[in-house]
Design an enzyme around this catalytic site. Structure first.
Site, PDB file in Angstrom:
ATOM      1  N   HIS A 254     -43.782  21.097  84.610  1.00 44.57           N
ATOM      2  CA  HIS A 254     -44.714  21.889  85.406  1.00 44.57           C
ATOM      3  C   HIS A 254     -44.111  22.339  86.729  1.00 44.57           C
ATOM      4  CE1 HIS A 254     -45.452  18.745  88.421  1.00 44.57           C
ATOM      5  NE2 HIS A 254     -45.404  17.893  87.414  1.00 44.57           N
TER       6      HIS A 254
ATOM      7  N   ARG B 297     -51.896  20.462  86.228  1.00 45.19           N
ATOM      8  CA  ARG B 297     -50.664  21.133  86.640  1.00 45.19           C
ATOM      9  C   ARG B 297     -49.816  21.540  85.445  1.00 45.19           C
ATOM     10  NH1 ARG B 297     -50.491  15.689  88.080  1.00 45.19           N
ATOM     11  NH2 ARG B 297     -48.596  14.475  87.636  1.00 45.19           N
TER      12      ARG B 297
ATOM     13  N   GLU C  47     -47.785  12.388  82.900  1.00 49.42           N
ATOM     14  CA  GLU C  47     -46.740  11.805  83.731  1.00 49.42           C
ATOM     15  C   GLU C  47     -46.850  10.273  83.694  1.00 49.42           C
ATOM     16  OE1 GLU C  47     -43.952  11.259  84.906  1.00 49.42           O
ATOM     17  OE2 GLU C  47     -43.798  12.869  86.395  1.00 49.42           O
TER      18      GLU C  47
ATOM     19  N   HIS D 110     -44.330  16.766  82.063  1.00 50.58           N
ATOM     20  CA  HIS D 110     -43.943  16.205  83.351  1.00 50.58           C
ATOM     21  C   HIS D 110     -42.531  15.634  83.305  1.00 50.58           C
ATOM     22  CE1 HIS D 110     -48.244  16.449  84.418  1.00 50.58           C
ATOM     23  NE2 HIS D 110     -48.383  16.217  83.130  1.00 50.58           N
TER      24      HIS D 110
END
Length: 329
Positions: A83, A132, A186, A256
């Site tokens: 991202h 994100r 993440e 991520h």
């Protein structure tokens, strides 16, 4: 690992009893009855359980020539994108699984990433459950020359699935299903989440923070190690994404730093020591070709106007030629 998995499941992921395959949704019939009976779903605390943040109908890739043929290819493209910069990246804060959006710079990075992959076919998109990553995927696809619309699928409940159904075959042909999965989130940074990275290093020592961030096996307080993150991310990749590639579907993953490092560790057969030195820049796409059961790394596409990556395979070159031909009509 169980306690960490439960913390993710508490976000609200539900799990259906049937295994998930995105290709099943690609063939789902249009005429689904609007009346429905609510079903119960169970929550399972296992790293490899099938995620539910996926959804309804989907949206088959267009079968209109000249872009696709009815027969699936024996190779498929896999695009990985970390991202763009988030608001907490900008503030130098540990983000982890806190759901933070992109900065203006991050939006620009996502758009530039989209330009670099604008000539590469995309049939399915997988993202984490965090905004994100989803913003990055959506913004990147606004630049794609096919102009297909990415649509996030919902299977949280029967109502969510039914209400988000698409009833136009033509619309579905011009759409790309987007499947969100917490397993691609993440790494959960535990008690570090929200702390300033520089201040944390001053408090606990640079070496200690380096171990929390970069070691493979050592987790931060009440958080995940990279090893734990890899366990869930790779299991999800093997169970849900690799079969789609084997079926000839071209896949993009927007996720991520640590979940993608975990997947790259699997794709490139890296050791636990090698993966700790791997850095991924925000908004830079990486391309792999999946063929005959093997992953071949092709690096980062250089841009939409240069030959670069498209010369790596005959199929990618032909796809771009057809895009060029269609744009002249």
């Amino acid at each position: 690992m169980a306690s960490t998995t439960m913390s993710h499941q508490a976000i609200g992921s539900t799990v259906s009893h049937r295994p998930f395959r995105a290709s099943q949704f690609l063939k789902e019939p249009l005429n689904v009855p609007m009346n429905f009976i609510p079903k119960r779903f169970k929550i399972e605390a296992t790293a490899s359980s099938q995620v539910s943040v996926i959804g309804n109908t989907v949206l088959s890739p267009s079968k209109n020539k000249p872009f696709e043929s009815k027969k699936k290819s024996n190779e498929a493209a896999l695009i990985l994108i970390r991202h763009g910069e988030s608001l907490w990246n900008e503030k130098n804060l540990f983000t982890g699984c806190v759901d933070v959006p992109l900065t203006q710079k991050g939006v620009g990075e996502a758009i530039e990433a989209g330009k670099k992959i604008s000539n590469i076919p995309v049939d399915l998109i997988f993202t984490s459950s965090l905004i994100r990553a989803q913003m990055t995927a959506m913004l990147a696809m606004t630049q794609h020359r096919r102009k297909k619309v990415p649509i996030i699928l919902h299977n949280e409940s029967v109502k969510a699935k039914t209400w988000s159904h698409v009833f136009s075959e033509e619309t579905r042909k011009q759409s790309i299903p987007v499947i969100a999965a917490w397993q691609l989130n993440e790494r959960m940074y535990g008690e570090l989440q929200g702390l300033n990275k520089k201040e944390t290093a001053e408090r606990y020592g640079t070496q200690q923070v380096h171990e929390w961030r970069r070691s493979y096996e050592i987790p931060p307080p009440k958080g995940e190690s990279l090893e734990m993150c890899a366990e869930r991310a790779v299991a999800y990749f093997e169970d849900n994404i690799k079969p789609e590639l084997a079926s000839g579907n071209n896949v993009m993953i927007a996720a991520h730093g640590n979940s993608l490092r975990s997947i790259i560790m699997y794709l490139d057969d890296l050791t636990s020591q090698e993966v700790t030195t791997l850095d991924l820049s925000t908004g830079i796409p990486l391309l792999y070709i999946f063929k005959e059961g093997k992953f071949m790394k092709r690096g980062s596409p250089v841009g939409p106007t240069e030959a670069g990556v498209y010369a790596y395979t005959k199929r990618l070159a032909q796809y771009r030629e057809k895009l060029d031909e269609a744009s002249l009509k």
